[in-house]
Design an enzyme around this catalytic site. Structure first.
Site, short mmCIF file in Angstrom:
data_model
loop_
_atom_site.label_atom_id
_atom_site.label_comp_id
_atom_site.label_asym_id
_atom_site.label_seq_id
_atom_site.Cartn_x
_atom_site.Cartn_y
_atom_site.Cartn_z
N CYS A 72 0.81 -1.22 0.00
CA CYS A 72 0.00 0.00 0.00
C CYS A 72 0.84 1.27 0.00
CB CYS A 72 -0.95 0.01 1.19
SG CYS A 72 -0.10 0.16 2.77
N ARG A 106 13.00 -3.66 6.25
CA ARG A 106 13.45 -3.43 4.88
C ARG A 106 14.96 -3.48 4.66
NH1 ARG A 106 11.12 -1.94 0.43
NH2 ARG A 106 12.84 -0.55 0.03
N HIS A 205 5.29 6.55 -2.46
CA HIS A 205 6.58 7.17 -2.79
C HIS A 205 6.35 8.64 -3.14
CE1 HIS A 205 7.60 2.92 -4.54
NE2 HIS A 205 7.69 2.93 -3.24
#
Ligand code: SF4
Ligand code: SF4
Lengths: 552, 458
Positions: A72, A106, A205
Site C-alpha cells: 500500500c 526493509r 513514494h
C-alpha cells in the site's frame, strides 16, 4: 535420475515457446472481465514496423482476490522512502499493525557518524489507536504522542504517517503537525499516505517525496566546499548498496550531497538543493523529484544505474561527461580500470556454470529492469519480466509520459505546482552548455524503460499474480526466479531457486563493482546448488521392489 | 548502540507506543485460517494490510503464505467494499478453487462498517459461491485487542460457521491449541493420542506451515483441519481450550451452540501447566496416563534437577503474549529463576493479576505491565539488569546493546529456524525451552570465564 527432478528441472522446452500462446494460457482460467483487464497488462515484447514497442497497462488497480505482490501507499511512504532516514522520529498514526510491520523489515543500512548521532531506525513509534480514538477522533492522542516523543527523544524533526482509518475518520494530521511545530519549535510534518490511496506503494513514494520536497528540501543553503557535487536519487541502501556506490564515487572524487534516501539524514535533505547534478537510480520512485528540483533550483538530472558492472562504469562516465573536466574524466577511467579486472575474472568464472540459463524477474519499479544487466554479465537471459508497481514510462520509456491517461486513482495523488525559486534558483549550466552536452551524448532527463532492452518475444507482465507465477514456472521452467518475500517459498517449493530482490535474502550489496561480484557468486551458488538433486528419496525414485533382497 | 535513545529515566506515556509488544488482529486471523484444510484466507480492506501480514508470517515460518485481498481504493473506502469482496470471491473460487474462503476484516473495512455476512449472502445469491463451497468470516478490527484476539475471533468463526450436532456422539474431544507453532500443534495431538483420546484439533497449521520440500508446490497442502471435522465438533464429548485469550471464545461458543462442555486451560508450557493439561485430559476422558507421558515428565524433571545450579535466582526479562507468558513465568518460577520484568502489549486485566500471583513470593520486586512495550521493558532492564532475555526476534537489539543472553520465544521469529519443527509445549517442549535457555546462558559463561576457570565439564 528421479522423476520429479526430470519433470521439474530438465524438461525445459527445446522448441522456442510461442509467447502469444503463453499469454492466452495465462488468461484462460480467469473470469472474462478479469481476463480482459489482465490482457492489457501482459504483452509480448515486439516492435512494430516503425520500431515502436507496444504499450502496456500499468499503474492500474489490482483485481480483488487475484493474489497480488503489491502493498500500500503507507508502505511506500513510511517504509520505502522515509524508512532509511535515521534521525527523524517517524510516528505511525493508526492502529498498531501498520507501524509494527514496517519496523526494521526493509534492511536499509545506516551508518551514523558517531555513537552520539541520532538514529531512530531501530525504533517503532505508533499512536496505537484504540476503539475510542476511532469513534471520537485521534487528533488529541496524536498531539500527546508527538509531545511524548519530543520529551523522550528531542529529535530535530518528527513526521506523521496516516494509515487507512485515519483518513476515514477525518483526523487532520497536517493541522496537528503545524500546531505542534509551532509549539515545539522543531520541524514537524505529516503525510496523508493512507493505504487506500493510489493503487500500490508507488502512490506512497510520491506522497513521501512531495512531503520531503515541501517541508525539508531547501532549508539549508550552505554550499559544501567540494568538487562535483551530486545527489543520488532513488537509492535506498538495501544490503549496503549505497555504501558501495559511495565508495566508488568517493574514489572518483565525486561528492554526494544527499542520497534519497539510503543512509540519509534530515540535514542532507535540507541541503540537497545545493548539488550540481541529480542522478536518478530508481526512476519510478523519484523521477518527479528530479524534475521538481530542476524547475525550482535549476539542477539538471540524468538517469544512472549502478546495478551491473558495465552499467556502473557507464553511469560514472555519464556523470564525468556532465561535469566535463579532464581531471574527473581521467579519474573515473582510472577507477573503472582498477575495478574491472576483478569483476571480469569472477564473471568469466561464474559464466562457465551459468551461461545459457534462464531468469525471470517480477519485482519493484526498477529492479526488474536493472538486474537483467547483472544476469546478462554472466550469460543468463531474462525471458519474462515485469514490475510490481511501476508506470508505463518505466516499461516504455519517458517518451510516453504525455500519453499516460490520468485516472481517478492517480488524480488523488497530489501533483505539486512548482515554480522557479526567486532566490535559490541557479542554473548550473547555460542553455548553450546544456545543448552542447546533450549533443555529446549526456542523456538529460532520458530513460527508455525496460522493454526496448529486452529480447523480442519476451513476455512482459505488470503486477503479476500468484496464479500467473505458478503457470510461468510450469511453462518456462526458469533456472531462477526473482521477486519478493511473499513469493519466495511457493517458488522454491516448486524446485526452482528464488532470489529476493527487495531484501536480497539478507545478502548484498549488489550495486557497483563489489556488488556485481557478490551477485555473480550468489547466482552461481543458487542455480548450481546441490539441494535440488535430493528432492526425491531413493524409495521414491525406485518404488518397486523387483526381487527379494539377498543379504550378503 | 542500536537503541541508543533508550535511557533509564522512565516517564509515563499515555499516547505513544514505542517498540510494540503486540501486533494487529488480522495476522492472527490469517494464521488461524491457514489451519483449515483447503482454505484461502482473505483480507477485506486495502491491499497493504494483506501484504504486511503475509510477509510477516512468511518471514516467521519460511513457508508460502497465500491470502487474497479486496484491494480497496479510495472509492471503496467511501462507498464500502461490497463490490470488491464479491469480485474477489468470484476470482478466488474461479482461479484458485479453495473449498473455503475465510474472510477477516481490517481497520478500514471495520471503520467503514462493511457487513461481511450480508455481502457473502449476496455473493451466494449472485451465484458466486459454487455449491458445497463456503465463505466464512471474522470481524477483526485492530483498534481492539491484538493479534491474539484475531486468532481467537477466526477460531470462533470456525465453530459458528461449521459445527453441527447430529445427536450422535463422535467419541472425540475438541482441542483448541491456541496461537502456537505448527510443531506445538502436532505435539499436542501426539500427547492427546498417547492418552488414548481421539482429538479434533483446530485450527491445525501442522503440515501447512512446516511442510516438506518436495519440488512440487501445492497451494493447499496436506495439513489443516478438514471441514468434516469442524462440522463434527458439535458431536464431541467436550472441548479443551488451551490459552484463555486465543481459545476460550471458540470453546464457549461450542458450549453455547451445542452444549459441548468445555474447560479452559493454560497453554501446556513448562512442568505445572503440562501437568494440569494431562490431568484434565485424564479426568474428562476417564483414561489413565500412559507410562510414555509419565516418563517424559520425569525426563523434564531430570533436566531441571541436573542443571538447577544454572537456573537458581537468575533474573529474567520477558516480552510476549499473555497466553504464553503466564505458563512460561510459572515454569521459570518453578525452576527457581526470577522473572523480574514482564511486558505484553496485548490488553486484558487478568494478566497482571496472574503474574502477580505467580511471582509475589519472589525475593525481589517484579515489574509487570499489560499494554506495555519493549521500550519500557528495556528501560526496566537498564535500571535493574537481568541474566536472560526471552522475547521475539525484536529482542535482539536490547540483547546486543546490553549484552544479555537472549532466548527467542514467541512471534515473530525472523532470524532463526527451528520453532516450526521443534515444539515448546508439553514435557518434551519444556526440555527444549531449558536447552535454549541453558545454551545462551552457558555460552555466555564460556565467553566470559577467565582462562583458569574455563570449564570443560559444566
Ligand atoms: S490497518 Fe489495521 S489491519 Fe491493516 S495493518 Fe494496520 S493495524 Fe493491521
Ligand atoms: S491499514 Fe492501510 S495503511 Fe495500514 S497497512 Fe493496511 S493498507 Fe496500509
Amino acid at each position: 535420475m528421479s522423476t520429479a527432478i526430470k519433470e521439474i528441472k530438465k524438461t525445459r522446452p527445446v522448441k522456442p515457446l510461442d509467447p502469444e500462446k503463453i499469454k492466452q494460457e495465462l488468461l484462460a482460467k480467469y473470469p472474462p472481465k478479469v481476463a480482459r483487464k489482465r490482457s492489457k497488462q501482459i504483452l509480448v515484447n515486439k516492435k512494430d514496423e516503425d520500431g515502436k514497442i507496444p504499450s502496456i497497462g500499468a499503474n492500474v488497480r489490482t483485481v480483488p482476490g487475484i493474489i497480488t505482490q503489491r502493498g500500500c501507499s503507507y508502505a511506500g511512504c513510511k517504509g520505502v522512502i522515509l524508512g532509511p532516514t535515521r534521525d527523524i522520529v517517524n510516528i505511525t498514526h493508526g492502529p498498531i499493525g501498520c507501524g509494527f510491520y514496517s519496523w526494521l523489515t526493509r534492511r536499509n543500512q545506516t551508518r551514523p557518524a558517531s555513537d552520539q548521532d541520532d538514529n531512530f531506525m531501530t525504533y517503532c513509534f505508533s499512536t496505537d489507536m484504540q476503539d475510542e480514538d476511532i469513534v471520537f477522533g485521534g487528533e488529541k492522542k496524536l498531539k500527546s504522542a508527538i509531545q511524548e516523543a519530543y520529551d523522550a527523544f528531542k529529535p530535530k524533526a518528527i513526521s506523521i504517517f496516516s494509515t487507512c482509518p485515519v483518513g476515514l475518520i477525518g483526523d487532520d494530521v497536517h493541522a496537528v503537525a503545524r500546531e505542534m511545530k509551532e509549539k515545539l519549535g522543531i520541524n514537524i510534518f505529516g503525510f496523508s499516505c493512507e493505504g487506500y490511496r493510489g493503487v500500490s506503494q508507488s502512490a506512497g513514494h510520491h506522497i513521501a517525496n512531495n512531503g520531503i520536497f515541501t517541508h525539508v528540501v531547501g532549508k539549508d543553503d550552505t554550499i559544501k566546499d567540494a568538487d562535483y557535487k551530486i545527489n543520488l536519487l532513488g537509492e535506498y541502501n538495501i544490503g549496503g548498496d549505497g555504501f558501495e556506490i559511495d565508495r566508488i564515487l568517493d574514489a572518483c572524487g565525486i561528492s554526494v550531497v544527499s542520497t534519497f534516501s539510503g543512509n540519509s539524514t534530515y540535514d542532507q535533505f535540507a541541503n540537497s538543493h545545493t548539488a550540481d547534478l541529480n542522478t536518478v537510480m530508481c526512476h519510478r520512485s523519484i523521477n518527479y523529484v528530479a524534475d521538481m528540483m530542476e524547475l525550482k533550483y535549476g539542477i539538471p538530472w540524468i538517469k544512472i544505474n549502478f546495478i551491473g558492472a558495465k552499467s556502473t562504469a557507464k553511469s560514472l562516465r555519464k556523470i564525468a561527461a556532465y561535469f566535463d573536466e579532464p581531471a574527473l574524466i581521467k579519474k573515473v577511467e582510472m577507477v573503472i580500470e582498477r575495478e574491472m579486472p576483478e569483476v571480469e575474472a569472477v564473471s568469466e568464472d561464474v559464466k562457465k556454470r551459468c551461461e545459457g540459463k534462464v531468469a525471470m524477474l517480477f519485482v519493484g519499479g526498477s529492479r526488474a529492469h536493472h538486474y537483467q544487466e547483472l544476469f546478462r554479465e554472466i550469460g543468463m537471459k531474462t525471458v519474462s519480466a515485469g514490475y510490481e508497481f511501476a508506470h508505463r514510462d518505466d516499461y516504455e520509456g519517458r517518451a510516453v509520459i504525455p500519453d499516460i491517461k490520468i485516472d481517478a486513482d492517480s488524480r488523488n495523488i497530489e501533483e505539486l505546482d512548482i515554480e522557479k525559486d526567486p532566490e535559490k534558483y541557479r542554473p548550473r549550466k547555460t542553455p548553450e552548455e546544456m545543448a552542447s552536452l546533450a549533443n555529446k551524448g549526456v542523456p538529460f532527463k532520458k530513460y527508455d524503460g525496460m522493454m526496448p532492452e529486452m529480447a523480442e518475444g519476451s513476455l512482459i507482465i505488470d503486477d503479476v499474480s500468484q496464479y500467473e507465477t505458478e503457470l510461468l514456472l510450469k511453462i518456462y521452467k526458469p533456472d531462477i526466479y526473482c521477486a519478493g518475500i511473499k513469493e519466495k517459498y511457493a517458488i522454491q517449493k516448486s524446485g526452482i531457486p528464488m532470489k529476493q530482490l527487495h531484501s536480497y535474502d539478507s545478502g548484498g550489496p549488489y550495486a557497483g563493482f563489489k556488488g556485481a561480484i557478490n551477485f555473480y557468486k550468489e547466482i552461481d551458488r543458487m542455480v548450481n546448488s546441490n539441494v535440488w538433486r535430493f528432492l526425491e528419496a531413493p524409495w521414491q525414485s525406485h518404488p518397486e521392489l523387483s526381487a527379494k533382497y539377498v543379504w550378503e | 548502540m542500536l537503541l541508543r535513545h533508550t535511557n533509564t529515566e522512565i516517564k509515563p506515556r499515555k499516547a505513544l507506543t514505542v517498540n510494540p509488544a503486540k501486533t494487529c488482529q488480522p495476522i492472527g486471523a490469517m494464521y488461524a485460517a491457514l489451519g483449515i484444510h483447503n482454505c484461502l484466507p482473505h483480507s477485506h480492506g486495502s491491499q497493504g494490510c494483506c501484504a504486511y501480514h503475509r510477509s510477516t508470517l512468511t518471514r516467521h515460518f519460511r513457508e508460502p503464505v497465500m491470502a487474497a485481498t479486496s484491494s480497496f481504493t479510495e472509492g471503496s473506502s467511501v462507498f464500502g467494499g461490497q463490490a470488491n469482496l464479491i469480485q474477489a470471491i468470484d476470482n478466488i473460487f474461479t482461479t484458485y478453487a479453495p473449498d473455503i474462503i475465510a474472510v477477516h476484516t481490517t481497520c478500514l473495512s471495520e471503520t467503514i462498517g462493511d457487513d461481511v455476512n450480508q455481502i457473502a449472502n449476496k455473493a451466494k445469491k449472485d451465484g458466486k459461491i459454487p455449491k458445497g463451497k463456503h465463505v466464512i468470516h471474522a470481524s477483526t478490527p485492530s483498534y481492539v485487542g491484538s493479534h491474539v484476539t484475531g486468532f481467537s475471533n477466526m477460531t470462533k468463526a470456525m465453530v459458528t460457521y461449521f459445527s453441527e450436532c447430529t445427536g450422535k456422539p463422535n467419541g472425540k474431544f475438541n482441542i483448541i491449541p491456541g496461537f502456537v507453532e505448527p510443531s506445538d500443534m502436532s505435539e499436542i495431538k501426539r500427547m492427546v493420542k498417547a492418552m488414548g483420546i481421539k482429538p479434533i484439533l483446530f485450527p491445525d497449521t501442522s503440515n501447512v506451515l512446516n511442510g516438506p520440500q518436495t519440488g512440487r508446490y501445492k497451494m493447499f497442502p496436506q495439513g489443516g483441519i478438514t471441514e468434516a471435522e469442524l462440522v463434527s465438533t458439535g458431536d464431541s464429548e467436550g472441548t479443551i481450550a488451551l490459552g484463555p485469550l486465543a481459545s476460550a471464545d471458540a470453546a464457549r461458543a461450542l458450549d453455547t451452540k451445542w452444549r459441548v462442555p468445555c474447560q479452559v486451560q493454560d497453554l501446556p508450557i513448562g512442568l505445572s501447566a503440562t501437568d494440569r493439561f494431562i490431568d484434565a485430559l485424564r479426568i474428562v476422558a476417564g483414561v489413565s496416563v500412559p507410562d510414555e507421558i509419565t516418563r517424559e515428565r520425569g525426563q523434564l524433571l531430570d533436566v531441571i534437577t541436573d542443571m538447577h545450579q544454572y537456573f537458581y535466582h537468575k533474573k529474567v526479562a520477558l516480552a510476549g503474549d499473555p497466553d504464553h507468558l503466564i505458563p512460561l513465568v510459572e515454569f521459570l518460577v518453578s525452576i527457581d529463576m526470577l522473572p523480574v520484568h514482564i511486558v505484553t502489549g496485548t490488553p486484558g486485566k487478568a494478566f497482571e493479576k496472574r503474574i502477580k500471583e505467580l511471582t509475589d513470593h519472589l525475593p525481589c520486586p517484579v515489574n509487570v505491565k499489560v499494554g506495555g512495550d519493549m521500550f519500557l521493558l528495556h528501560q526496566w532492564i537498564k535500571n535493574d539488569p537481568v541474566d536472560l532475555l526471552i522475547a521475539n526476534t525484536y529482542g535482539k537489539y536490547m540483547a546486543r546493546d546490553d549484552d544479555i543472553p537472549f532466548a527467542r520465544f514467541g512471534f515473530p521469529i525472523l532470524d532463526r529456524v527451528g520453532h516450526s519443527y521443534f515444539p515448546t509445549v508439553g514435557y518434551m517442549g519444556g526440555i527444549r525451552i531449558l536447552e535454549k535457555i541453558l545454551d545462551v546462558m552457558m555460552d555466555r559463561m564460556d565467553r566470559d570465564a577467565p582462562e583458569e576457570s574455563f570449564e570443560l565439564v559444566m
